[in-house]
Design a protein around this motif. Structure first.
Motif, PDB file in Angstrom:
ATOM      1  N   SER A  10       0.819  -1.217   0.000  1.00 34.56           N
ATOM      2  CA  SER A  10       0.000   0.000   0.000  1.00 34.56           C
ATOM      3  C   SER A  10       0.848   1.259   0.000  1.00 34.56           C
ATOM      4  O   SER A  10       0.458   2.275  -0.605  1.00 34.56           O
ATOM      5  CB  SER A  10      -0.935  -0.005   1.214  1.00 34.56           C
ATOM      6  N   CYS A  11       1.977   1.219   0.694  1.00 35.22           N
ATOM      7  CA  CYS A  11       2.786   2.445   0.801  1.00 35.22           C
ATOM      8  C   CYS A  11       4.055   2.391  -0.037  1.00 35.22           C
ATOM      9  O   CYS A  11       4.933   3.241   0.116  1.00 35.22           O
ATOM     10  CB  CYS A  11       3.156   2.702   2.263  1.00 35.22           C
ATOM     11  N   ARG A  12       4.174   1.403  -0.936  1.00 38.56           N
ATOM     12  CA  ARG A  12       5.399   1.261  -1.716  1.00 38.56           C
ATOM     13  C   ARG A  12       5.660   2.476  -2.600  1.00 38.56           C
ATOM     14  O   ARG A  12       6.758   3.038  -2.614  1.00 38.56           O
ATOM     15  CB  ARG A  12       5.311  -0.004  -2.578  1.00 38.56           C
ATOM     16  N   ILE A  13       4.637   2.901  -3.332  1.00 35.78           N
ATOM     17  CA  ILE A  13       4.833   4.028  -4.257  1.00 35.78           C
ATOM     18  C   ILE A  13       5.144   5.302  -3.482  1.00 35.78           C
ATOM     19  O   ILE A  13       6.046   6.066  -3.856  1.00 35.78           O
ATOM     20  CB  ILE A  13       3.584   4.195  -5.142  1.00 35.78           C
ATOM     21  N   HIS A  14       4.422   5.544  -2.410  1.00 32.14           N
ATOM     22  CA  HIS A  14       4.659   6.757  -1.624  1.00 32.14           C
ATOM     23  C   HIS A  14       6.060   6.747  -1.014  1.00 32.14           C
ATOM     24  O   HIS A  14       6.743   7.787  -0.988  1.00 32.14           O
ATOM     25  CB  HIS A  14       3.605   6.867  -0.519  1.00 32.14           C
ATOM     26  N   ALA A  15       6.514   5.593  -0.517  1.00 33.79           N
ATOM     27  CA  ALA A  15       7.848   5.526   0.071  1.00 33.79           C
ATOM     28  C   ALA A  15       8.934   5.768  -0.977  1.00 33.79           C
ATOM     29  O   ALA A  15       9.926   6.465  -0.715  1.00 33.79           O
ATOM     30  CB  ALA A  15       8.055   4.170   0.745  1.00 33.79           C
ATOM     31  N   ALA A  16       8.755   5.205  -2.192  1.00 32.36           N
ATOM     32  CA  ALA A  16       9.747   5.414  -3.252  1.00 32.36           C
ATOM     33  C   ALA A  16       9.799   6.883  -3.662  1.00 32.36           C
ATOM     34  O   ALA A  16      10.888   7.453  -3.839  1.00 32.36           O
ATOM     35  CB  ALA A  16       9.420   4.529  -4.448  1.00 32.36           C
TER      36      ALA A  16
END
Length: 637
Positions: A240-246
């Motif tokens: 869920s937070c992969r894109i935001h973290a990248a």
């Protein structure tokens, strides 16, 4: 946090990550909130009746279970040990000038200074957050996936990240170049200090660590079942937070690069060229020079100093690198260390552990080797061990010693024996490849015809140090009635050997099988022994070392490459024993043969001609020109 556009993007993405964490918490608390409302309604005589009673009876235990599961997941995420890069710590007492330079850069960039400095045996630099309690050296060495269980959590204090510097940079780069390269890295401490970004990073690292804990296979069935659920929840949150973290990390990097533009910008462009050059030299040094030594239980103790020699040699040979060696007159960055030799030795040992999987400390079977001793201790020994393996396989195949008027009167190993076998194109060399595992058609072969391609009478000898049946390497005249399960596959089924002669393909397949057995046997260099001293650093307490090597350098060599290496080793042994040649070290190509002090660079094409065409004439001409006598015995390892 500054006003850079990248910093604002990073903070916005960090808030998105924290919102996902808040939503997960809200989902976990929702059943409990509904249960509280139902219980409060019953206490106030408002929600009465059989339907509400049934809802309370069902939802209250469900809410308790959900809260219990959420607390367990939160505990694993908070306590799981995040991944940490294996490094060599550098204290301020060991490098006061380096710490002073880093703090000066931080002041100029108006960002917090890194809390510590560490070195890694790689050509890269980064900031690493080590604020987790498990990253502090414990009083007693622990090897658990969940650190600090049962201990009272301490109040988290804001600590700047650790600056990790590639050790090859310190030896190859000059002080000004290192300063320019580190400027954008140190500038990253500014966005990293923002509370939202720091919290988002802690949450993502905790989820990643929880997934690692759930993937641990060595657990009892109950723990496996519980942690499987934890792992599924952690993976769902990570997705869920992969894109935001990248995007958050990209924003931090953009903000750091924008802030560092005002510091040594012109010099940084030149220094980036040195980064690429250092990476090429480091990779070549590890794969061509260090790896042969590691395989023999020796580790070069001055790898970083070897990078300077390798890149200097590259600048001498490659006209694209001209002018790079002229920088060596300036002050090297390793002068910022109080004891560069000690740091280089620690980084070299860590490199051997990461890229080869060697022990954590020197021992009787894992000893350092200096560059001046490398030709005699590594090159000479490697060639003689390869030559011994080659003749051991020939013995197992039943290949007779060389014949002819110039042949040795004894059965001592000679180069002529190998050449005669590989150039024999008779029917025996083409009817059936050796190592097929089937009994010979005729158990009493014709003594006039050398059995170069016939099926072996005995199985190849086992690896050194393992029990061997029979007489251990002698050839039996009694054919086997049981298929040889340890025999290599048909060499003609290997596409890599399709362009070779039948004797070469057979010998290459047998060599590949023999080496595979030796590598499968326990090696003293990779097996801890009671005599080995305990590690002097706390690396084992800070990172998981149960899956070494972490970064294997090369894929396994093909059968054709193995045969070429063993033939080259045999030729070099003959040159050393009959023509006075000496082993040498080439900084870019590794082990090399020196004839009258000059490097021989034209041997490889002649060896390939022998393997692919079965023509030994170019190699024999080369041997005669150098005064090498292939019929003379050689000393094996």
């Amino acid at each position: 946090m500054g006003v850079e556009a990248g910093a604002q993007v990073a903070r916005a993405r960090a808030l998105a990550v924290l919102r996902i964490r808040s939503r997960a918490l809200a989902v976990a608390l929702l059943p409990a909130a509904v249960a509280v409302i139902l219980l409060a309604g019953a206490a106030g005589d408002r929600l009465e009746g059989s339907v509400w009673d049934a809802a309370r009876a069902v939802l209250t235990p469900v809410a308790a279970l959900v809260l219990l599961a959420a607390a367990g997941i939160a505990l694993v995420v908070a306590r799981a040990r995040p991944a940490m890069s294996p490094t060599v710590p550098v204290t301020e007492d060991a490098a006061p000038d380096l710490y002073r330079m880093v703090r000066d850069l931080a002041d100029r960039l108006d960002v917090p200074a890194p809390s510590a400095i560490a070195l890694t045996p790689d050509c890269d630099s980064w900031l690493e957050d080590r604020t987790h309690p498990s990253h502090a050296p414990p009083p007693v060495e622990e090897h658990q996936d969940i650190a600090g269980v049962g201990k009272q959590a301490q109040r988290r204090q804001p600590v700047a990240p650790v600056l990790v510097i590639g050790s090859p940079f310190l030896w190859w780069m000059r002080v000004g170049e290192l300063r320019a390269v580190l400027a954008p890295v140190i500038a990253g401490t500014g966005p990293s200090a923002h509370p939202d970004i720091a919290a988002a990073r802690r949450f993502v690292r905790g989820l990643d660590a929880a997934v690692a804990v759930a993937s641990e296979p060595r657990r009892d069935p109950l723990s496996r079942a519980v942690l499987a659920g934890v792992g599924r929840v952690a993976r769902l949150l990570l997705r869920s937070c992969r894109i935001h973290a990248a995007e958050m990390e990209r924003g931090v990097a953009a903000a750091a690069a924008e802030r560092a533009q005002a510091v040594d910008y012109g010099l940084r462009i030149v220094a980036q060229e040195q980064v690429g050059l250092a990476y090429a030299g480091w990779d070549r040094l590890l794969t061509r020079v260090a790896l042969p030594a590691w395989r023999m239980g020796r580790w070069p103790s001055r790898l970083d100093a070897g990078v300077v020699a390798a890149l200097t040699e590259l600048s001498r040979r490659d006209r694209l690198a001209e002018g790079f060696a002229s920088r060596l007159g300036e002050r090297p960055a390793c002068d910022l260390l109080e004891e560069p030799g000690t740091v280089d030795e620690a980084a070299s040992l860590l490199a051997a552990r990461l890229f080869h999987g060697g022990p954590a400390a020197p021992g009787p079977d894992w000893s350092p080797v200096d560059w001046s001793e490398y030709p005699d201790e590594v090159v000479d020994r490697k060639w003689r061990l390869d030559a011994a393996r080659l003749h051991r396989v020939l013995d197992a195949m039943g290949v007779r010693p060389a014949t002819g008027p110039a042949a040795s009167a004894t059965d001592a190993p000679t180069l002529s024996r190998v050449l005669d076998h590989l150039t024999d194109m008779g029917p025996a060399g083409t009817t059936e490849p050796a190592g097929a595992g089937s009994p010979a058609a005729d158990p009493t072969p014709d003594p006039a015809a050398p059995p170069t391609g016939s099926a072996p009478d005995t199985a190849p000898p086992a690896a050194p140090g393992t029990p061997q049946p029979g007489t251990g390497g002698t050839t039996s005249t009694t054919p086997h009635t049981t298929p040889d399960t340890t025999a290599p596959p048909d060499p003609f089924d290997d596409e890599d050997l399709s362009g070779t002669t039948a004797p070469s393909a057979t010998l290459a397949a047998r060599l590949s099988a023999e080496l595979a057995r030796e590598e499968a046997a326990p090696s003293p260099a990779t097996t801890p022994t009671p005599a080995s001293p305990s590690p002097t650093t706390d690396l084992a307490a800070l990172w998981d070392d149960r899956a070494l090597p972490l970064f294997p350098l090369q894929p396994p060599r093909t059968a054709r490459e193995l045969l070429a290496d063993h033939l080259t080793a045999m030729v070099c042994c003959a040159a050393m024993d009959t023509a006075g040649a000496t082993p040498g070290l080439d900084w870019l190509d590794g082990p090399t043969l020196l004839v009258d002090g000059e490097r021989t660079a034209d041997l490889a094409p002649k060896v390939l001609t022998l393997i692919e065409d079965g023509d030994a004439t170019p190699l024999r001409v080369w041997l005669s020109q150098l005064g090498i006598r292939p019929e003379k015995p050689v000393r094996l390892g």
